[in-house]
Design a protein around this motif. Structure first.
Motif, PDB file in Angstrom:
ATOM      1  N   GLY A  17       6.126   4.704  13.510  1.00 47.77           N
ATOM      2  CA  GLY A  17       6.832   3.423  13.592  1.00 47.77           C
ATOM      3  C   GLY A  17       8.322   3.515  13.835  1.00 47.77           C
ATOM      4  N   ILE A  18       9.073   2.807  13.022  1.00 43.64           N
ATOM      5  CA  ILE A  18      10.521   2.702  13.178  1.00 43.64           C
ATOM      6  C   ILE A  18      11.193   4.073  12.987  1.00 43.64           C
ATOM      7  N   ARG A  21       2.206  12.577   4.801  1.00 44.54           N
ATOM      8  CA  ARG A  21       1.093  13.169   5.560  1.00 44.54           C
ATOM      9  C   ARG A  21       1.625  14.161   6.599  1.00 44.54           C
ATOM     10  N   ASN A  28       9.389   1.240  -1.838  1.00 42.67           N
ATOM     11  CA  ASN A  28      10.581   0.802  -1.089  1.00 42.67           C
ATOM     12  C   ASN A  28      11.908   1.104  -1.774  1.00 42.67           C
ATOM     13  N   TYR A  38       7.009  -7.420  -2.360  1.00 44.67           N
ATOM     14  CA  TYR A  38       7.563  -6.597  -1.264  1.00 44.67           C
ATOM     15  C   TYR A  38       8.998  -7.037  -0.954  1.00 44.67           C
ATOM     16  N   PHE A  90       1.249  -2.843   8.956  1.00 40.17           N
ATOM     17  CA  PHE A  90       0.283  -3.866   8.534  1.00 40.17           C
ATOM     18  C   PHE A  90      -1.118  -3.316   8.261  1.00 40.17           C
TER      19      PHE A  90
HETATM   20  N1  LIG Z   1       6.826  -3.174  10.791  1.00 36.82           N
HETATM   21  C1  LIG Z   1       7.456  -4.244  10.339  1.00 36.82           C
HETATM   22  O1  LIG Z   1       7.146  -5.383  10.750  1.00 36.82           O
HETATM   23  C2  LIG Z   1       8.586  -4.109   9.338  1.00 36.82           C
HETATM   24  C3  LIG Z   1       9.394  -5.233   9.105  1.00 36.82           C
HETATM   25  C4  LIG Z   1      10.454  -5.127   8.197  1.00 36.82           C
HETATM   26  C5  LIG Z   1      10.691  -3.937   7.548  1.00 36.82           C
HETATM   27  N2  LIG Z   1       9.873  -2.863   7.778  1.00 36.82           N
HETATM   28  C6  LIG Z   1      10.192  -1.629   7.062  1.00 36.82           C
HETATM   29  O2  LIG Z   1      10.452  -0.621   8.025  1.00 36.82           O
HETATM   30  C7  LIG Z   1      10.233   0.668   7.438  1.00 36.82           C
HETATM   31  C8  LIG Z   1       9.395   1.496   8.401  1.00 36.82           C
HETATM   32  O3  LIG Z   1       8.093   0.938   8.469  1.00 36.82           O
HETATM   33  P1  LIG Z   1       7.261   0.855   9.820  1.00 36.82           P
HETATM   34  O4  LIG Z   1       7.204  -0.547  10.215  1.00 36.82           O
HETATM   35  O5  LIG Z   1       7.756   1.857  10.762  1.00 36.82           O
HETATM   36  O6  LIG Z   1       5.809   1.203   9.272  1.00 36.82           O
HETATM   37  P2  LIG Z   1       5.044   2.595   9.157  1.00 36.82           P
HETATM   38  O7  LIG Z   1       4.655   3.033  10.528  1.00 36.82           O
HETATM   39  O8  LIG Z   1       3.973   2.367   8.157  1.00 36.82           O
HETATM   40  O9  LIG Z   1       6.124   3.614   8.596  1.00 36.82           O
HETATM   41  C9  LIG Z   1       6.342   3.842   7.217  1.00 36.82           C
HETATM   42  C10 LIG Z   1       6.535   5.340   7.019  1.00 36.82           C
HETATM   43  O10 LIG Z   1       6.935   5.593   5.684  1.00 36.82           O
HETATM   44  C11 LIG Z   1       6.279   6.767   5.213  1.00 36.82           C
HETATM   45  N3  LIG Z   1       6.181   6.652   3.752  1.00 36.82           N
HETATM   46  C12 LIG Z   1       5.667   5.603   3.051  1.00 36.82           C
HETATM   47  N4  LIG Z   1       5.710   5.863   1.731  1.00 36.82           N
HETATM   48  C13 LIG Z   1       6.273   7.098   1.601  1.00 36.82           C
HETATM   49  C14 LIG Z   1       6.567   7.927   0.479  1.00 36.82           C
HETATM   50  N5  LIG Z   1       6.274   7.543  -0.779  1.00 36.82           N
HETATM   51  N6  LIG Z   1       7.152   9.127   0.697  1.00 36.82           N
HETATM   52  C15 LIG Z   1       7.436   9.529   1.973  1.00 36.82           C
HETATM   53  N7  LIG Z   1       7.172   8.786   3.068  1.00 36.82           N
HETATM   54  C16 LIG Z   1       6.585   7.605   2.876  1.00 36.82           C
HETATM   55  C17 LIG Z   1       4.906   6.724   5.917  1.00 36.82           C
HETATM   56  O11 LIG Z   1       4.345   8.014   6.085  1.00 36.82           O
HETATM   57  P3  LIG Z   1       3.254   8.598   5.039  1.00 36.82           P
HETATM   58  O12 LIG Z   1       2.247   7.527   4.813  1.00 36.82           O
HETATM   59  O13 LIG Z   1       2.721   9.803   5.733  1.00 36.82           O
HETATM   60  O14 LIG Z   1       4.030   8.952   3.815  1.00 36.82           O
HETATM   61  C18 LIG Z   1       5.263   6.145   7.275  1.00 36.82           C
HETATM   62  O15 LIG Z   1       5.564   7.169   8.201  1.00 36.82           O
HETATM   63  C19 LIG Z   1       9.558   0.412   6.097  1.00 36.82           C
HETATM   64  O16 LIG Z   1      10.509   0.578   5.078  1.00 36.82           O
HETATM   65  C20 LIG Z   1       9.103  -1.036   6.201  1.00 36.82           C
HETATM   66  O17 LIG Z   1       9.029  -1.647   4.933  1.00 36.82           O
HETATM   67  C21 LIG Z   1       8.839  -2.917   8.663  1.00 36.82           C
END
Ligand SMILES: NC(=O)c1ccc[n+]([C@@H]2O[C@H](COP(=O)([O-])OP(=O)(O)OC[C@H]3O[C@@H](n4cnc5c(N)ncnc54)[C@H](OP(=O)(O)O)[C@@H]3O)[C@@H](O)[C@H]2O)c1
Length: 279
Positions: free
Chosen positions: A13-14, A35, A144, A183, A222
């Motif tokens: 993702g981001i 992972r 978070n 959240y 999601f």
């Molecule tokens: N997508 C949206 O619409 C959106 C909107 C607003 C804010 N955000 C925020 O943007 C950030 C990035 O999310 P994303 O949208 O890119 O989704 P994502 O693809 O699910 O990315 C989240 C990443 O965080 C890692 N992660 C989660 N828990 C962790 C832990 N305890 N220790 C280490 N790594 C961890 C996950 O990898 P592992 O599972 O392998 O640990 C995953 O690579 C997040 O903080 C999310 O809350 C997203």
């Protein structure tokens, strides 16, 4: 100059899009997540792309970079390292600190992208709803708040002074809720942390900011729970009529982390196509 950039959640993702941008600029990028597989896949794909196209802003263009980095043909000194760690645990954050200190000795840019909505992963149980409520609130706090705070505190003494950059990833949910509150509340908790840390690190010449994305497609966030109708609603709330993409956020992170952004600190930058003001 090649910078050392630590990106939590860098495998997807981001975080992944952010890693691509910094690697293309020739930086040494450290991807952290729980992972190993997505981390390795991302590291391999970035290295391969750089080897094919070189550094530069356009991954599809014929970049001019020549390698001084890890793989033959990689962009201008770029290097991608992965560290498997659960950042909601102190042991995980300590592990990252040990690896980074040993391999690089400093951190120029820290991007805290790890996170997610803990409520998405937990199936509705048949127990006391109060237990489920506690699980979601604690889960989101760990996912978070602790992931960002523990990694930042673990790396704090390694941040380049002056010139270090810390970026946290908040959410539009911090401003307008997320359905159950937990959240959005966990993301809102990052805002005073951003302000306090900016005040503490300002004298060292380090900036601390947050980006707060709206709906971003093409992530694992999601976990297949986003119904088409809900997605249409989220896109409809934007003022530019489109979903965000990871690169929208990555480019904002890159701007905040740029050496010339040294007077931008203690800010929360919303990246949501105006959705926070939308209907
Ligand atoms: N997508 C949206 O619409 C959106 C909107 C607003 C804010 N955000 C925020 O943007 C950030 C990035 O999310 P994303 O949208 O890119 O989704 P994502 O693809 O699910 O990315 C989240 C990443 O965080 C890692 N992660 C989660 N828990 C962790 C832990 N305890 N220790 C280490 N790594 C961890 C996950 O990898 P592992 O599972 O392998 O640990 C995953 O690579 C997040 O903080 C999310 O809350 C997203």
């Amino acid at each position: 100059m090649s910078r050392v950039v630590v990106i939590s959640g860098g495998g997807t993702g981001i975080g992944r899009a952010t890693a691509e941008l910094f690697a293309r600029a020739g930086d040494r990028v450290v991807l952290v997540g729980r992972r190993a597989d997505p981390l390795k896949r991302t590291a391999d794909e970035i290295t391969e792309t750089l080897a094919r196209h070189g550094a530069g802003d356009d991954p599809h263009g014929a970049g001019a970079g020549t390698s001084t980095g890890s793989g033959a043909g990689a962009g201008a000194g770029a290097e991608v390292t992965t560290v498997v760690a659960d950042l909601s645990e102190t042991a995980g954050a300590r592990h990252v600190r040990d690896v980074v200190r040993e391999q690089f000795g400093r951190v120029d840019v820290l991007v805290n992208s790890a996170g997610g909505n803990a409520a998405f992963g937990s199936p509705a149980g048949d127990g006391d709803p109060l237990d489920e409520t506690a699980e979601h609130w604690l889960g989101n706090f760990r996912s978070n708040v602790l992931t960002a705070v523990l990694l930042t505190e673990a790396l704090r003494d390694l941040l380049a002074s002056p010139g270090g950059r810390v970026v946290l990833v908040s959410s539009i949910a911090a401003y307008r809720g997320s359905g159950s509150g937990s959240y959005g509340a966990s993301k809102a908790a990052l805002h005073p942390y951003t302000y306090d840390l900016a005040a503490a690190l300002g004298p060292r010449g380090i900036t601390v900011n947050a980006v707060a994305p709206g709906y971003v497609a093409d992530t694992e966030f999601f976990r297949d729970t986003l119904a088409p109708e809900r997605e249409r609603t989220l896109v409809g709330q934007t003022l530019n009529g489109r979903a965000g993409v990871p690169d929208d956020v990555a480019r904002t992170v890159r701007w905040l982390a740029a050496p010339e952004s040294s007077h931008v600190t203690a800010q929360i930058v919303q990246v949501n196509g105006g959705a926070e003001r939308g209907r």
